[in-house]
Design a protein around this motif. Structure first.
Motif, mmCIF file in Angstrom:
data_model
loop_
_atom_site.group_PDB
_atom_site.id
_atom_site.type_symbol
_atom_site.label_atom_id
_atom_site.label_comp_id
_atom_site.label_asym_id
_atom_site.label_seq_id
_atom_site.Cartn_x
_atom_site.Cartn_y
_atom_site.Cartn_z
ATOM 1 N N VAL A 45 18.751 -1.736 42.000
ATOM 2 C CA VAL A 45 17.731 -2.783 42.122
ATOM 3 C C VAL A 45 17.007 -2.646 43.459
ATOM 4 N N LYS A 46 17.749 -2.375 44.515
ATOM 5 C CA LYS A 46 17.122 -2.199 45.834
ATOM 6 C C LYS A 46 16.177 -1.001 45.828
ATOM 7 N N ALA A 47 16.608 0.091 45.195
ATOM 8 C CA ALA A 47 15.758 1.281 45.123
ATOM 9 C C ALA A 47 14.512 1.010 44.283
ATOM 10 N N LEU A 48 14.649 0.215 43.208
ATOM 11 C CA LEU A 48 13.492 -0.134 42.381
ATOM 12 C C LEU A 48 12.483 -0.960 43.166
ATOM 13 N N ARG A 49 12.963 -1.839 44.018
ATOM 14 C CA ARG A 49 12.053 -2.642 44.851
ATOM 15 C C ARG A 49 11.218 -1.748 45.758
ATOM 16 N N GLU A 50 11.773 -0.617 46.160
ATOM 17 C CA GLU A 50 11.053 0.341 47.006
ATOM 18 C C GLU A 50 10.242 1.345 46.192
ATOM 19 N N GLY A 51 10.360 1.292 44.851
ATOM 20 C CA GLY A 51 9.585 2.182 43.999
ATOM 21 C C GLY A 51 10.152 3.587 43.887
ATOM 22 N N LYS A 52 11.439 3.768 44.109
ATOM 23 C CA LYS A 52 12.065 5.101 44.070
ATOM 24 C C LYS A 52 12.588 5.409 42.669
ATOM 25 N N VAL A 53 11.680 5.468 41.697
ATOM 26 C CA VAL A 53 12.078 5.707 40.312
ATOM 27 C C VAL A 53 11.131 6.706 39.661
ATOM 28 N N GLN A 54 11.684 7.501 38.737
ATOM 29 C CA GLN A 54 10.902 8.483 37.994
ATOM 30 C C GLN A 54 11.281 8.332 36.524
ATOM 31 N N LEU A 55 10.313 8.023 35.678
ATOM 32 C CA LEU A 55 10.566 7.655 34.288
ATOM 33 C C LEU A 55 10.096 8.696 33.284
ATOM 34 N N THR A 56 9.388 9.721 33.716
ATOM 35 C CA THR A 56 8.717 10.625 32.772
ATOM 36 C C THR A 56 9.662 11.418 31.885
ATOM 37 N N ASP A 57 10.861 11.735 32.343
ATOM 38 C CA ASP A 57 11.791 12.512 31.531
ATOM 39 C C ASP A 57 12.763 11.626 30.754
ATOM 40 N N GLY A 71 17.965 9.831 31.423
ATOM 41 C CA GLY A 71 16.941 10.636 32.077
ATOM 42 C C GLY A 71 16.048 9.870 33.023
ATOM 43 N N CYS A 72 16.225 8.577 33.144
ATOM 44 C CA CYS A 72 15.463 7.784 34.115
ATOM 45 C C CYS A 72 16.145 7.961 35.470
ATOM 46 N N GLN A 73 15.432 8.514 36.415
ATOM 47 C CA GLN A 73 16.029 8.837 37.709
ATOM 48 C C GLN A 73 15.658 7.782 38.742
ATOM 49 N N ILE A 74 16.677 7.110 39.269
ATOM 50 C CA ILE A 74 16.488 6.138 40.351
ATOM 51 C C ILE A 74 17.130 6.738 41.594
ATOM 52 N N ASN A 75 16.302 7.105 42.561
ATOM 53 C CA ASN A 75 16.796 7.747 43.769
ATOM 54 C C ASN A 75 17.339 6.697 44.735
ATOM 55 N N PRO A 76 18.568 6.882 45.228
ATOM 56 C CA PRO A 76 19.156 5.891 46.136
ATOM 57 C C PRO A 76 18.461 5.892 47.497
ATOM 58 N N LEU A 77 18.497 4.750 48.130
ATOM 59 C CA LEU A 77 17.941 4.629 49.475
ATOM 60 C C LEU A 77 18.889 5.276 50.483
ATOM 61 N N ASN A 78 18.359 5.655 51.627
ATOM 62 C CA ASN A 78 19.206 6.225 52.677
ATOM 63 C C ASN A 78 20.186 5.198 53.209
ATOM 64 N N THR A 79 19.845 3.930 53.082
ATOM 65 C CA THR A 79 20.682 2.860 53.609
ATOM 66 C C THR A 79 21.685 2.352 52.575
ATOM 67 N N ALA A 80 21.963 3.140 51.531
ATOM 68 C CA ALA A 80 22.918 2.722 50.504
ATOM 69 C C ALA A 80 24.299 2.543 51.124
ATOM 70 N N SER A 81 25.062 1.686 50.517
ATOM 71 C CA SER A 81 26.381 1.351 51.031
ATOM 72 C C SER A 81 27.299 2.573 51.077
ATOM 73 N N THR A 82 28.229 2.577 51.998
ATOM 74 C CA THR A 82 29.140 3.704 52.137
ATOM 75 C C THR A 82 30.257 3.677 51.102
ATOM 76 N N HIS A 83 30.592 2.522 50.558
ATOM 77 C CA HIS A 83 31.692 2.441 49.591
ATOM 78 C C HIS A 83 31.229 2.628 48.144
ATOM 79 N N ASN A 124 10.250 -12.483 35.881
ATOM 80 C CA ASN A 124 11.066 -13.608 36.350
ATOM 81 C C ASN A 124 12.250 -13.133 37.192
ATOM 82 N N GLY A 125 12.022 -12.154 38.063
ATOM 83 C CA GLY A 125 13.050 -11.680 38.970
ATOM 84 C C GLY A 125 14.027 -10.693 38.367
ATOM 85 N N LYS A 126 13.821 -10.302 37.134
ATOM 86 C CA LYS A 126 14.711 -9.347 36.476
ATOM 87 C C LYS A 126 13.934 -8.090 36.098
ATOM 88 N N VAL A 127 14.632 -6.955 36.077
ATOM 89 C CA VAL A 127 14.000 -5.688 35.712
ATOM 90 C C VAL A 127 14.017 -5.553 34.200
#
Length: 164
Positions: A45-57, A71-83, A124-127
């Protein structure tokens, strides 16, 4: 108090687009559209807010009476949690009503029909994921689409130069 501006412009009813699959409209003749909820993890969800998604495949499959987006690729943010170990191409479950899923299964079993994701958007706040029942276009149909698009561009250019 200051409010942080939204990164994506809002459209009707508080909705905003996250990503579009323009390739799907070119490759498939769309017959029906459905809006499905998505089961996501927090980092997605955090990555989607930043627009880090690729849907074409991406494509939708049915397993045990449930719909899954593959095949929907959501790229994680650099600040993703360590656990949490993020998997960018994780299979995501789509949420639809049972009668809609049954109807889609019946249509998919017909020859040539498939389910493709068209876009991801906020509602309404949901993807939400807009999926479509489509039939693959033949090569000549794709050429017709290109010809129509070029014709519309020519008309727009002529109208624009005429208004000057």
């Amino acid at each position: 108090m200051s409010t942080k501006p939204s990164k994506t412009p809002l459209t009707k009813g508080g909705e905003s687009r996250i990503a579009d699959n323009k390739k799907a409209i070119f490759n498939y003749a769309i017959e029906e559209r459905f809006e499905a909820g998505m089961v996501l993890q927090g980092w997605e969800v955090k990555a989607l807010r930043e627009g880090k998604v690729q849907l074409t495949d991406g494509y939708v499959v049915v397993r045990n009476g449930e719909l899954f987006l593959i095949g929907c690729q959501i790229n994680p943010l650099n600040t993703a949690s360590t656990h949490v170990s993020p998997d960018s191409v994780r299979t995501k479950k789509l949420l639809l009503q049972k009668d809609q899923i049954r109807r889609l299964i019946g249509k998919i079993e017909q020859k040539g029909y498939t389910l493709v994701p068209l876009n991801l958007h906020w509602k309404n706040g949901k993807v939400k994921c807009e999926i479509a029942l489509g039939k693959g276009k033949a090569e000549h149909d794709k050429r017709d689409t290109i010809k129509d698009r070029e014709g519309k561009r020519e008309v727009e250019r002529a109208m624009k130069s005429r208004s000057r």
